[in-house]
Scaffold this motif. Structure first.
Motif, PDB file in Angstrom:
ATOM      1  N   PHE B 188       0.943  -1.133  -0.081  1.00 25.25           N
ATOM      2  CA  PHE B 188      -0.017  -0.028  -0.081  1.00 25.25           C
ATOM      3  C   PHE B 188       0.872   1.244  -0.057  1.00 25.25           C
ATOM      4  O   PHE B 188       0.618   2.139  -0.362  1.00 25.25           O
ATOM      5  N   GLU B 189       1.999   1.071   0.543  1.00 26.35           N
ATOM      6  CA  GLU B 189       3.122   2.196   0.683  1.00 26.35           C
ATOM      7  C   GLU B 189       3.062   2.811  -1.094  1.00 26.35           C
ATOM      8  O   GLU B 189       3.382   4.091  -0.816  1.00 26.35           O
ATOM      9  N   ILE B 190       2.828   2.106  -2.036  1.00 26.43           N
ATOM     10  CA  ILE B 190       3.210   2.672  -3.338  1.00 26.43           C
ATOM     11  C   ILE B 190       2.172   3.867  -3.622  1.00 26.43           C
ATOM     12  O   ILE B 190       2.366   4.843  -4.224  1.00 26.43           O
ATOM     13  N   LEU B 191       0.880   3.645  -2.792  1.00 25.32           N
ATOM     14  CA  LEU B 191      -0.010   4.827  -3.005  1.00 25.32           C
ATOM     15  C   LEU B 191       0.026   6.043  -2.037  1.00 25.32           C
ATOM     16  O   LEU B 191      -0.778   7.028  -2.565  1.00 25.32           O
ATOM     17  N   LYS B 192       0.989   5.929  -1.277  1.00 25.52           N
ATOM     18  CA  LYS B 192       0.799   7.133  -0.054  1.00 25.52           C
ATOM     19  C   LYS B 192       1.098   8.648  -0.721  1.00 25.52           C
ATOM     20  O   LYS B 192       0.416   9.467  -0.552  1.00 25.52           O
ATOM     21  N   PRO B 193       2.269   8.269  -1.727  1.00 23.99           N
ATOM     22  CA  PRO B 193       2.335   9.795  -2.232  1.00 23.99           C
ATOM     23  C   PRO B 193       1.547  10.313  -3.125  1.00 23.99           C
ATOM     24  O   PRO B 193       1.416  11.593  -3.105  1.00 23.99           O
TER      25      PRO B 193
END
Lengths: 254, 254
Positions: B188-193
């Protein structure tokens, strides 16, 4: 030193051109644009070509054009067996012409024409048809971003759907909130700190745990008051469906 | 110097206690908590009472308890004709007992127990029954926040609905995006920015103009692919309804 050619002159292409020009170990050999003048604010004229025949030799060719144009552009390239990648979230690797070695270099971010983006924080989702091309793609990606992922075409497809939810749909929630403010003579400014804090929260909490509000509390009285307040059928339908969905999500996990 | 008593020991009450203790021209005279120990990490014991009879004199009394308890608590206060306000977004001023001078001091933010909030950026929505009480309420608000608004009970009701859209519903979009990532083995990290940038954009663009994605482009091929990808009926229904709603919003304004 990595030699790169960018093919395209749109939003993403322009962000890539600026980024690669400032990267330490990358040489932006050239950019291709159908209308060369579109890139003259970024590059000297001798680094821009509008003919496929004029494209120079490079280690990596990055096609950054509209989704529909990717296949056609890749077929027109007058060379073979070089590394050619596209930058789209929703186009599979197979859409590229197989005469070249194929790959994907997908920056997962929303780019606006007049807003600079700190590229070092943009996640880059990479894919290469041949395993042996991956290290080169990864090397290029790491020159410009701290956040590099290997993502297959299948995963990229699901990632793009997830991005629609967290970005396009979340932004539409802002639009609906803005509408309600406008209709009731309230400055939308009041909601901005709340919007920022809601986005910030998921840096430290999973979104399921960060959920607040009448739906997750099952506060039926407030939900009924809100539905009564919403006279517009579309907003009422969205309120009902999302309240239900929040309760389902939390019911499943609790 | 403004003398303040806080009544309540929950999330918002605790944030207010910390904030007022650090304000230059405010004296936090006392806090009321049914269970005094809930506030002992914030206040010395002699500043906490668990009896309504023990509440001291002050310029402003702030009732910060659950929505359902506001009316009852305000009725139990053993004094009259003093300025008593509540902190709720969804309770009208009239719910307070009329024996005192009534008002509202509503901080529009999402508060979590273990996450500090910079109170100076929290919008405070104020209302007073009597016009003559407003300056005092405003003076207190400006001691702790740069962002102070006069908001009627009617406006506050609509603001609360708008807040559900921009915060609770936007967060649920993050949850659904997270689900899709988990199901497809994507961090899910990929979507944070992307989430952060989407929230940041509305600082410089109205959300209607900031809208991107297949719905606003009317990219039917991608929409069809996404709907085909979503096998879960709930996500499919949300995707369909919100795509339609984005197209309506933009159709109306273009």
């Amino acid at each position: 030193m990595l030699n790169v050619v960018i093919i395209g002159s749109g939003n993403v292409a322009q962000h890539l051109i600026s980024t690669f020009q400032n990267a330490a170990n990358v040489t932006l050999v050239q950019a291709y644009a159908r209308q060369e003048e579109k890139l003259l604010h970024l590059l000297p004229a001798d680094k821009i070509t509008n003919s496929f025949a004029g494209i120079k030799e490079a280690d990596i060719y990055i096609i950054s054009v509209t989704d529909d144009a990717i296949a056609g552009v890749s077929a027109q390239l007058p060379f073979e067996n070089r590394l050619v990648v596209h930058t789209s979230g929703s186009v599979s690797l197979e859409q590229l012409d197989p005469k070249n070695r194929r790959g994907v270099f997908y920056p997962l971010q929303t780019f606006s024409k007049n807003k600079a983006v700190h590229f070092t924080t943009v996640p880059l989702c990479l894919e290469s048809e041949s395993e042996s091309d991956y290290p080169l793609l990864e090397q290029l990606a790491k020159e410009v971003s701290h956040s590099v992922y290997s993502i297959s075409s299948e995963q990229r497809k699901s990632l793009h759907v997830a991005a629609v939810f967290v970005s396009n749909f979340a932004n539409h929630m802002y639009t609906l909130g803005n509408d309600i403010c406008t209709e009731n003579n309230i400055p939308f400014e009041i909601l901005k700190p709340l919007i920022q804090e809601t986005a910030n929260k998921i840096e430290s909490l999973p979104p399921l745990q960060a959920q607040t509000g009448p739906a997750v509390r099952n506060d039926r009285q407030t939900i009924a008051k809100h539905l009564d307040f919403l006279t517009d059928g579309n907003k009422k339908a969205i309120y009902t469906l999302l309240t239900q969905s929040i309760q389902n999500s939390n019911g499943q996990k609790l």
